[in-house]
Motif scaffolding. Structure first.
Motif, mmCIF file in Angstrom:
data_model
loop_
_atom_site.group_PDB
_atom_site.id
_atom_site.type_symbol
_atom_site.label_atom_id
_atom_site.label_comp_id
_atom_site.label_asym_id
_atom_site.label_seq_id
_atom_site.Cartn_x
_atom_site.Cartn_y
_atom_site.Cartn_z
ATOM 1 N N LEU A 85 0.809 -1.214 0.000
ATOM 2 C CA LEU A 85 0.000 0.000 0.000
ATOM 3 C C LEU A 85 0.845 1.268 0.000
ATOM 4 O O LEU A 85 0.292 2.371 -0.109
ATOM 5 C CB LEU A 85 -0.935 -0.005 1.217
ATOM 6 C CG LEU A 85 -2.006 -1.105 1.215
ATOM 7 C CD1 LEU A 85 -2.912 -0.953 2.427
ATOM 8 C CD2 LEU A 85 -2.817 -1.065 -0.068
ATOM 9 N N ALA A 86 2.165 1.124 0.113
ATOM 10 C CA ALA A 86 3.030 2.299 0.018
ATOM 11 C C ALA A 86 3.171 2.761 -1.431
ATOM 12 O O ALA A 86 3.671 3.862 -1.684
ATOM 13 C CB ALA A 86 4.398 1.990 0.614
ATOM 14 N N ARG A 87 2.725 1.951 -2.353
ATOM 15 C CA ARG A 87 2.784 2.314 -3.765
ATOM 16 C C ARG A 87 1.450 2.909 -4.198
ATOM 17 O O ARG A 87 0.389 2.549 -3.660
ATOM 18 C CB ARG A 87 3.085 1.076 -4.623
ATOM 19 C CG ARG A 87 4.395 0.397 -4.301
ATOM 20 C CD ARG A 87 4.472 -0.976 -4.954
ATOM 21 N NE ARG A 87 4.344 -0.906 -6.405
ATOM 22 C CZ ARG A 87 4.209 -1.965 -7.201
ATOM 23 N NH1 ARG A 87 4.190 -3.182 -6.653
ATOM 24 N NH2 ARG A 87 4.110 -1.823 -8.494
ATOM 25 N N PRO A 88 1.432 3.815 -5.185
ATOM 26 C CA PRO A 88 0.161 4.331 -5.700
ATOM 27 C C PRO A 88 -0.648 3.194 -6.332
ATOM 28 O O PRO A 88 -0.091 2.298 -6.972
ATOM 29 C CB PRO A 88 0.584 5.358 -6.753
ATOM 30 C CG PRO A 88 2.005 5.687 -6.423
ATOM 31 C CD PRO A 88 2.601 4.460 -5.827
ATOM 32 N N HIS A 89 -1.971 3.252 -6.154
ATOM 33 C CA HIS A 89 -2.858 2.233 -6.703
ATOM 34 C C HIS A 89 -3.949 2.874 -7.536
ATOM 35 O O HIS A 89 -4.327 4.028 -7.306
ATOM 36 C CB HIS A 89 -3.499 1.413 -5.581
ATOM 37 C CG HIS A 89 -2.599 0.339 -5.045
ATOM 38 N ND1 HIS A 89 -1.421 0.610 -4.371
ATOM 39 C CD2 HIS A 89 -2.696 -1.016 -5.085
ATOM 40 C CE1 HIS A 89 -0.839 -0.522 -4.020
ATOM 41 N NE2 HIS A 89 -1.600 -1.529 -4.440
ATOM 42 N N VAL A 90 -4.443 2.122 -8.490
ATOM 43 C CA VAL A 90 -5.583 2.509 -9.308
ATOM 44 C C VAL A 90 -6.785 1.688 -8.859
ATOM 45 O O VAL A 90 -6.674 0.472 -8.667
ATOM 46 C CB VAL A 90 -5.295 2.262 -10.803
ATOM 47 C CG1 VAL A 90 -6.555 2.486 -11.631
ATOM 48 C CG2 VAL A 90 -4.176 3.171 -11.286
ATOM 49 N N ALA A 91 -7.925 2.358 -8.666
ATOM 50 C CA ALA A 91 -9.161 1.660 -8.317
ATOM 51 C C ALA A 91 -9.911 1.303 -9.592
ATOM 52 O O ALA A 91 -10.073 2.152 -10.478
ATOM 53 C CB ALA A 91 -10.025 2.524 -7.412
ATOM 54 N N VAL A 92 -10.336 0.041 -9.691
ATOM 55 C CA VAL A 92 -11.074 -0.435 -10.868
ATOM 56 C C VAL A 92 -12.363 -1.091 -10.391
ATOM 57 O O VAL A 92 -12.328 -1.971 -9.518
ATOM 58 C CB VAL A 92 -10.244 -1.440 -11.694
ATOM 59 C CG1 VAL A 92 -11.021 -1.876 -12.932
ATOM 60 C CG2 VAL A 92 -8.898 -0.853 -12.088
ATOM 61 N N VAL A 93 -13.492 -0.679 -10.948
ATOM 62 C CA VAL A 93 -14.792 -1.296 -10.656
ATOM 63 C C VAL A 93 -15.231 -2.049 -11.905
ATOM 64 O O VAL A 93 -15.269 -1.475 -13.005
ATOM 65 C CB VAL A 93 -15.836 -0.245 -10.258
ATOM 66 C CG1 VAL A 93 -17.209 -0.904 -10.092
ATOM 67 C CG2 VAL A 93 -15.425 0.441 -8.958
ATOM 68 N N VAL A 94 -15.536 -3.356 -11.738
ATOM 69 C CA VAL A 94 -15.866 -4.230 -12.871
ATOM 70 C C VAL A 94 -17.317 -4.670 -12.760
ATOM 71 O O VAL A 94 -17.758 -5.133 -11.698
ATOM 72 C CB VAL A 94 -14.943 -5.468 -12.907
ATOM 73 C CG1 VAL A 94 -15.295 -6.351 -14.097
ATOM 74 C CG2 VAL A 94 -13.484 -5.045 -12.970
ATOM 75 N N ASP A 95 -18.056 -4.521 -13.853
ATOM 76 C CA ASP A 95 -19.442 -5.002 -13.936
ATOM 77 C C ASP A 95 -19.528 -6.061 -15.029
ATOM 78 O O ASP A 95 -19.038 -5.847 -16.148
ATOM 79 C CB ASP A 95 -20.395 -3.850 -14.266
ATOM 80 C CG ASP A 95 -20.567 -2.887 -13.089
ATOM 81 O OD1 ASP A 95 -20.447 -3.356 -11.945
ATOM 82 O OD2 ASP A 95 -20.804 -1.688 -13.336
ATOM 83 N N ALA A 96 -20.158 -7.196 -14.711
ATOM 84 C CA ALA A 96 -20.424 -8.246 -15.704
ATOM 85 C C ALA A 96 -21.743 -8.901 -15.315
ATOM 86 O O ALA A 96 -21.773 -9.980 -14.722
ATOM 87 C CB ALA A 96 -19.290 -9.274 -15.743
ATOM 88 N N PRO A 97 -22.868 -8.255 -15.616
ATOM 89 C CA PRO A 97 -24.175 -8.707 -15.126
ATOM 90 C C PRO A 97 -24.540 -10.131 -15.518
ATOM 91 O O PRO A 97 -25.205 -10.835 -14.768
ATOM 92 C CB PRO A 97 -25.149 -7.694 -15.751
ATOM 93 C CG PRO A 97 -24.312 -6.507 -16.095
ATOM 94 C CD PRO A 97 -22.967 -7.038 -16.426
ATOM 95 N N SER A 98 -24.112 -10.589 -16.700
ATOM 96 C CA SER A 98 -24.517 -11.918 -17.174
ATOM 97 C C SER A 98 -23.621 -13.033 -16.654
ATOM 98 O O SER A 98 -23.866 -14.199 -16.941
ATOM 99 C CB SER A 98 -24.517 -11.940 -18.704
ATOM 100 O OG SER A 98 -23.230 -11.627 -19.206
ATOM 101 N N ALA A 99 -22.581 -12.699 -15.907
ATOM 102 C CA ALA A 99 -21.620 -13.710 -15.457
ATOM 103 C C ALA A 99 -21.995 -14.234 -14.079
ATOM 104 O O ALA A 99 -22.632 -13.546 -13.272
ATOM 105 C CB ALA A 99 -20.215 -13.127 -15.428
ATOM 106 N N ASP A 100 -21.579 -15.457 -13.803
ATOM 107 C CA ASP A 100 -21.731 -16.038 -12.474
ATOM 108 C C ASP A 100 -20.834 -15.284 -11.489
ATOM 109 O O ASP A 100 -19.670 -15.013 -11.776
ATOM 110 C CB ASP A 100 -21.347 -17.523 -12.529
ATOM 111 C CG ASP A 100 -21.446 -18.170 -11.175
ATOM 112 O OD1 ASP A 100 -20.399 -18.279 -10.504
ATOM 113 O OD2 ASP A 100 -22.564 -18.550 -10.779
#
Length: 642
Positions: A431-446
């Motif tokens: 966590l000392a490194r910069p991070h990118v937040a990614v939100v993933v949507d896949a409605p048809s997937a299990d």
């Protein structure tokens, strides 16, 4: 003179005995004595000497006959002791019987247990092929009678004797051979008659008791020879069976030892911390053929691709795919390794759960190695199943901990930043490194498959994956949100086989910054869905003013800056009015004269300013889609505080 004649006559009888003369030759000395006119007393003495000489001749002949019989029997016993070929022994016995008895033929018949009759095994002196092919049913002819009674039978004239049952086939065969007189004695082993030894003449003859006894002795030797041959054959068969059993046992032992050694090696690998790939590679070295692992779905395992069950090797179909399908189906049904053609499949299972299969392509060098290879493959499948279960348990624990950590990082957690950083480090994230937040949507997937795919991506990127507000969230180290979003959409979509949409924001450092980036990434993902751009990955800056309008958190200043930044910077540095010129140009409906009048400048100045704007914003800045975005940014700028 008479005495001298008598002595000469006696000497003559002695010479006849020495020369083994016939019985008729002994009459000549008596006739000579009578012609010589010897007296009655001397003639009577000569007659008595002749009778004595004939008796001595018979004794000598009998002794020689017995000596010949004894020699023949001794030779036969020697043949038996030497364990020669049984047919050679039987031929010698039949030949000696014919020679000693002075018969025209001699032969030996044996019982055929399969056909239920008797046949001629060996003949001597026979000239008729038809006779040699004779077969006699039980009870038929002389042979049948001897076989039933178990005692010798003698006939001086075969066709005149009605004491046995004649049959047309036997009579025809005997007639074809020209036989008349017959002597038959049984071959007895224990209490069982196994055959008959014969001596036959082509003329009428009555065989005497001595001849019967001689043939019976030879028959006894023949029976011994046959019984010895049977015992020898049984012994040889037993020895061969024992040797084969020993060979099989040695091969089995070697197979078991080979499998045990392979098991020890695989166990050592596991104890040394080797993974599934190392175990499969070791099995590939231990057995003949090529070994690969085909996995079924393993949810929540970041180390396993969720699409790993698609094919055993991930290549185009081959000629043995049909063999694989049959072996795979049978192996899953029986729970044991199954071979079909050149493919062998061993199920990797835990109880009733099928985790996958080990596939061996290619044949073993021999049957013993094939058995050993199968045993090794089955043991390896068991070890792989344990490793998969263990790894899945660890993966599920890691996923649960990562999920909890992501929620704490993006929400209100009582834990300190140091505590959260320490937990992240244990999961492989810094966590000392910069991070990118990614939100993933896949409605048809299990949801399980989506979580597994996200965890796999996070593990390979040394990040974290979890679920916040029922949406999949990734925190990935890096500073390029656009690249992170595209990678997430591509990799997760490929793993799921369904489109995955990813919105990203960042980079962020610290809990508050990560929370803000998460909110922006969520808004970006929502905006992408609203724009109909499912299956894509992007950051908010790539969506323009529509992203500002559709996102939950509206960054108006950021939108204005991203859209008009080059104009604003140019005006600030040079004190020009490019931004005001662009606004006037659009407000007057793109009229150069009206823009000139609004700005109170020469029309050439307006033209020069528009050319400069094009160089800064791009040649398409007056295209409809760009115009709308630029005009909205100009309007919003006018509403912002100075």
């Amino acid at each position: 003179m008479d005495a001298v004649e008598a002595v000469a006559t006696v000497r003559e009888f002695m010479d006849l005995l020495l020369r083994e003369a016939g019985a008729a030759d002994f009459d000549a000395p008596v006739a000579d004595a009578r012609e010589a006119g010897l007296g009655p007393a001397l003639l009577e003495e000569i007659e008595a000497t002749r009778a004595a000489a004939l008796r001595l001749r018979d004794v000598l002949l009998e002794r020689r006959r017995r000596e010949a019989e004894s020699a023949a029997l001794n030779e036969t016993a020697g043949d038996l002791a030497a364990l020669r070929d049984v047919d050679a022994v039987l031929r010698a016995i039949v030949h000696r019987a014919r020679s000693l008895l002075g018969s025209d033929t001699a032969y030996l018949s044996l019982h055929d247990a399969i056909a239920g009759d008797t046949y001629l095994r060996v003949t001597s002196g026979s000239v008729s092929p038809r006779f040699q092919r004779l077969r006699m049913a039980v009870g038929e002819g002389i042979g049948g009678l001897v076989a039933v009674r178990g005692v010798p039978f003698v006939t001086a004239d075969y066709f005149a004797d009605d004491s046995f049952r004649h049959t047309p086939s036997l009579d025809a065969g005997v007639r074809d051979e020209g036989l008349v007189a017959m002597l038959a004695v049984p071959l007895v082993v224990g209490d069982t008659v196994i055959g008959v030894l014969w001596a036959s003449d082509r003329r009428a003859r009555r065989f005497g008791p001595a001849e019967v006894a001689l043939l019976a002795s030879l028959a006894a030797h023949a029976a011994v020879a046959l019984d010895n041959a049977r015992l020898l054959a049984e012994t040889r068969a037993a020895v061969a069976d024992l040797a084969a059993a020993n060979a099989r046992e040695r091969a089995h032992t070697a197979s078991v030892e080979r499998a045990a050694a392979a098991h020890d090696r695989l166990t050592e690998l596991v104890l040394a911390g080797a993974g599934v790939d190392e175990v499969v590679a070791a099995v590939d070295e231990l057995v003949d053929g090529d070994v690969s692992l085909l996995l079924h779905e393993m949810p929540h395992d970041p180390h396993l691709r969720p699409d790993a069950a698609e094919s055993p090797r991930g290549d185009e179909p081959t000629e043995d795919d049909g063999d694989f399908a049959r072996a795979h189906r049978e192996a899953l049904t029986t729970g044991r390794a199954t071979r079909a053609g050149s493919v062998e499949v061993a199920p990797v299972a835990a109880g009733t759960e099928r985790l996958g299969v080990l596939v061996r392509r290619g044949s073993s060098r021999d049957a013993d190695l094939a058995l050993s290879d199968t045993r090794i493959l089955e043991r390896a499948a068991m070890i792989v199943s344990l490793l998969l279960l263990f790894r899945r348990s660890i993966a599920e624990t890691e996923h649960r901990l990562a999920d909890e950590l992501v929620r704490e990082l993006l929400g209100d957690s009582p834990r300190t930043d140091e505590a959260l950083a320490e937990r992240a480090a244990r999961l492989g994230a810094d966590l000392a490194r910069p991070h990118v937040a990614v939100v993933v949507d896949a409605p048809s997937a299990d949801r399980n498959r989506l979580a597994s795919a996200a965890a796999h991506l996070a593990a390979t990127a040394e990040g974290l994956a979890g679920e916040v507000d029922a949406r999949t969230v990734l925190l990935l180290p890096g500073s390029n949100p656009s690249a992170a979003a595209r990678r997430a959409a591509t990799d997760i979509g490929a793993a799921l086989g369904h489109p995955a949409t990813a919105g990203a924001a960042g980079p962020a450092l610290g809990r508050k910054s990560l929370a803000a980036a998460h909110a922006e990434a969520a808004g970006c993902a929502t905006a992408l869905a609203a724009l109909g751009r499912r299956g894509e990955g992007a950051a908010m800056g790539e969506l323009g003013f529509l992203g500002v309008l559709l996102a939950d958190a509206k960054d108006i200043s950021g939108f204005v800056r991203r859209t008009l930044g080059p104009l604003l910077d140019y005006d600030r540095v040079r004190g020009s009015e490019l931004t005001r010129t662009a606004s006037a140009y659009f407000d007057t409906g793109r009229s150069l004269t009206k823009t000139r009048d609004t700005l109170h400048v020469h029309i050439n100045t307006v033209t020069q300013r528009l050319d400069r704007i094009a160089s800064l914003l791009g040649a398409d800045w007056r295209e409809p889609h760009r115009e709308l975005q630029i005009r909205l940014a100009l309007h919003l700028r006018s509403l912002l505080p100075a």
